[in-house]
Design a protein around this motif. Structure first.
Motif, short mmCIF file in Angstrom:
data_model
loop_
_atom_site.label_atom_id
_atom_site.label_comp_id
_atom_site.label_asym_id
_atom_site.label_seq_id
_atom_site.Cartn_x
_atom_site.Cartn_y
_atom_site.Cartn_z
N TYR A 171 -27.06 38.76 -97.34
CA TYR A 171 -26.34 38.14 -96.23
C TYR A 171 -27.11 38.39 -94.94
O TYR A 171 -27.68 39.47 -94.73
CB TYR A 171 -24.93 38.71 -96.11
N VAL A 172 -27.13 37.40 -94.06
CA VAL A 172 -27.77 37.51 -92.76
C VAL A 172 -26.78 37.07 -91.68
O VAL A 172 -25.74 36.46 -91.97
CB VAL A 172 -29.04 36.65 -92.67
N CYS A 173 -27.10 37.40 -90.44
CA CYS A 173 -26.31 36.94 -89.31
C CYS A 173 -26.96 35.67 -88.76
O CYS A 173 -28.18 35.63 -88.57
CB CYS A 173 -26.22 38.00 -88.23
N LEU A 174 -26.16 34.68 -88.49
CA LEU A 174 -26.65 33.36 -88.11
C LEU A 174 -26.08 32.99 -86.75
O LEU A 174 -24.88 33.19 -86.49
CB LEU A 174 -26.20 32.35 -89.18
N PHE A 175 -26.93 32.46 -85.86
CA PHE A 175 -26.49 32.06 -84.52
C PHE A 175 -27.51 31.08 -83.95
O PHE A 175 -28.61 30.92 -84.48
CB PHE A 175 -26.36 33.28 -83.60
N ARG A 176 -27.13 30.42 -82.83
CA ARG A 176 -28.05 29.42 -82.25
C ARG A 176 -29.24 30.13 -81.61
O ARG A 176 -29.16 31.28 -81.18
CB ARG A 176 -27.31 28.54 -81.26
N HIS A 234 -22.94 23.44 -87.53
CA HIS A 234 -22.66 22.64 -86.34
C HIS A 234 -21.88 23.45 -85.31
O HIS A 234 -22.11 23.33 -84.09
CB HIS A 234 -21.87 21.39 -86.73
N ILE A 235 -20.95 24.28 -85.79
CA ILE A 235 -20.16 25.11 -84.88
C ILE A 235 -21.05 26.11 -84.14
O ILE A 235 -20.97 26.27 -82.92
CB ILE A 235 -19.05 25.86 -85.65
N LEU A 236 -21.94 26.76 -84.88
CA LEU A 236 -22.83 27.74 -84.27
C LEU A 236 -23.77 27.10 -83.27
O LEU A 236 -24.11 27.69 -82.23
CB LEU A 236 -23.64 28.47 -85.35
N ASN A 237 -24.20 25.90 -83.57
CA ASN A 237 -25.17 25.21 -82.72
C ASN A 237 -24.61 24.84 -81.36
O ASN A 237 -25.37 24.65 -80.40
CB ASN A 237 -25.69 23.96 -83.43
N ASP A 240 -21.33 30.08 -78.80
CA ASP A 240 -21.98 31.38 -78.85
C ASP A 240 -21.43 32.25 -79.96
O ASP A 240 -21.59 33.48 -79.94
CB ASP A 240 -21.82 32.11 -77.50
N LEU A 241 -20.79 31.62 -80.95
CA LEU A 241 -20.28 32.36 -82.10
C LEU A 241 -21.44 32.74 -83.02
O LEU A 241 -22.49 32.10 -83.02
CB LEU A 241 -19.26 31.53 -82.86
N ILE A 242 -21.23 33.79 -83.81
CA ILE A 242 -22.18 34.15 -84.86
C ILE A 242 -21.42 34.18 -86.19
O ILE A 242 -20.19 34.27 -86.20
CB ILE A 242 -22.87 35.50 -84.61
N ALA A 243 -22.14 34.08 -87.28
CA ALA A 243 -21.53 34.09 -88.61
C ALA A 243 -22.35 34.94 -89.55
O ALA A 243 -23.58 35.03 -89.42
CB ALA A 243 -21.41 32.67 -89.17
N ARG A 252 -31.02 26.46 -95.43
CA ARG A 252 -30.70 25.04 -95.41
C ARG A 252 -30.20 24.64 -94.02
O ARG A 252 -30.50 23.55 -93.52
CB ARG A 252 -29.63 24.71 -96.45
N ALA A 253 -29.42 25.52 -93.37
CA ALA A 253 -28.89 25.21 -92.04
C ALA A 253 -30.01 25.05 -91.02
O ALA A 253 -29.89 24.27 -90.07
CB ALA A 253 -27.91 26.29 -91.60
N PHE A 254 -31.11 25.78 -91.20
CA PHE A 254 -32.23 25.67 -90.27
C PHE A 254 -32.79 24.25 -90.24
O PHE A 254 -33.35 23.82 -89.24
CB PHE A 254 -33.36 26.62 -90.66
N GLU A 255 -32.65 23.53 -91.35
CA GLU A 255 -33.25 22.21 -91.45
C GLU A 255 -32.52 21.18 -90.60
O GLU A 255 -33.09 20.17 -90.23
CB GLU A 255 -33.28 21.77 -92.91
N THR A 256 -31.24 21.40 -90.31
CA THR A 256 -30.44 20.41 -89.59
C THR A 256 -29.86 20.94 -88.28
O THR A 256 -29.24 20.19 -87.54
CB THR A 256 -29.29 19.91 -90.48
#
Length: 303
Positions: A171-176, A234-237, A240-243, A252-256
């Motif tokens: 698991y990683v932390c994901l944010f814009r 889309h929400i993160l983009n 300022d939320l993180i997941a 996969r999210a990095f691609e879009t």
């Protein structure tokens, strides 16, 4: 021990008891008497030097040794069956078959974009129907043969099904990318201070991760809860939320989306993504072909 000392029929019995989780049901499936199955297990215990199964308040449970044998024995028996079957009865080049595959939302995002081009080349007439794992009684649908395969982290299918490990992921932390946490190590303090979107994906192993934060006493500033990962990128983009998300989804999210990731400052266990199927489809030639295609393409420790 040498292979010539092993009675392969005993491994068939062991596999069936592991799958069924019950001696009586295994005996019925093998068309054997219950004493005959028990005798076969006793012979195998003597041969391997392990109890194999222990009695509990809920029935029998495999020992760690027996559990570790589950996947290699299933795979070995499948390979033997493939070798002795002289005709497949399935030609992907001309087949018009529709395979029903159970997937989580993350599974759809990860597997389908890569699987469809493979099918277009190997089986242009073959179609895939994706079935969301939470929209049906997955165990019943697979036991009936109405669903061919399940892909993902599906803890409800741990027992009674064939499975092959595809890959592990963290698991990683994901944010814009423009987030204030981007470009520097993510600390526990930063993790707890940040506003989170929490994914409560029922029927997947992700619910265990959410529960783990609570057991560890990790307080998070959760501002949004969603039941799946579909819209998280889309929400993160746009916030300022993180997941906290599986790494395969993150890639996969990095691609879009314009997203970045960082190692989670909380030590979380890696998860194993499996391919699962029921005995109902185990010897089906088309199912065997699809399983091999999925395994050859997606089995990797680097994904």
């Amino acid at each position: 021990m040498k292979l010539r000392d092993v009675d392969l029929n005993l491994l068939v019995v062991l596999h069936e008891v592991l799958v069924k989780g019950n001696v009586s049901r295994a005996a019925e499936s093998l068309d054997m008497s219950q004493p005959a199955v028990s005798n076969a297990l006793n012979r195998l215990r003597g041969m391997l030097g392990d109890d194999l199964f222990l009695r509990t308040s809920k029935g029998i449970a495999p020992t760690r040794f027996a559990e570790n044998m589950r996947e290699p024995v299933a795979h070995a028996l499948e390979m033997i069956l493939d070798a002795v079957n002289t005709h497949s009865g399935f030609d992907p080049a001309v087949s018009k078959r529709d395979f029903r595959v159970a997937l989580t939302d993350v599974g759809e995002i990860y597997f389908l974009p890569a699987l469809l081009p493979l099918l277009s080349k190997a089986g242009p007439g073959i179609t895939i129907t994706s079935v969301r794992n939470t929209s049906v009684n997955l165990r019943d649908e697979m036991e009936s043969g109405r669903i061919d395969l399940a892909l993902g982290l599906l803890p409800d299918l741990n027992f009674g099904f064939f499975q092959r490990r595809l890959f592990s992921q963290r698991y990683v932390c994901l944010f814009r990318k423009a987030h204030q946490l981007a470009g520097k190590p993510l600390t526990l303090a930063g993790f707890q201070t940040a506003e989170h979107v929490s994914v409560t994906a029922e029927g997947t192993g992700h619910t265990a991760i959410e529960a783990m934060f609570e057991r560890m006493g990790i307080a998070r500033n959760v501002r949004l809860r969603v039941p799946h990962f579909v819209a998280v990128g889309h929400i993160l983009n746009s916030t300022d939320l993180i997941a906290v998300a599986p790494e395969a989804y993150a890639r996969r999210a990095f691609e879009t989306a314009n997203l970045a990731s960082a190692p989670c400052p909380v030590e979380l266990p890696e998860i194993t993504i499996n391919m699962l199927w029921h005995a109902q489809n185990h010897r089906d030639a088309g199912n065997q072909w699809l399983r091999q295609l999925v395994f050859e393409h997606f089995s990797s420790d680097e994904r």
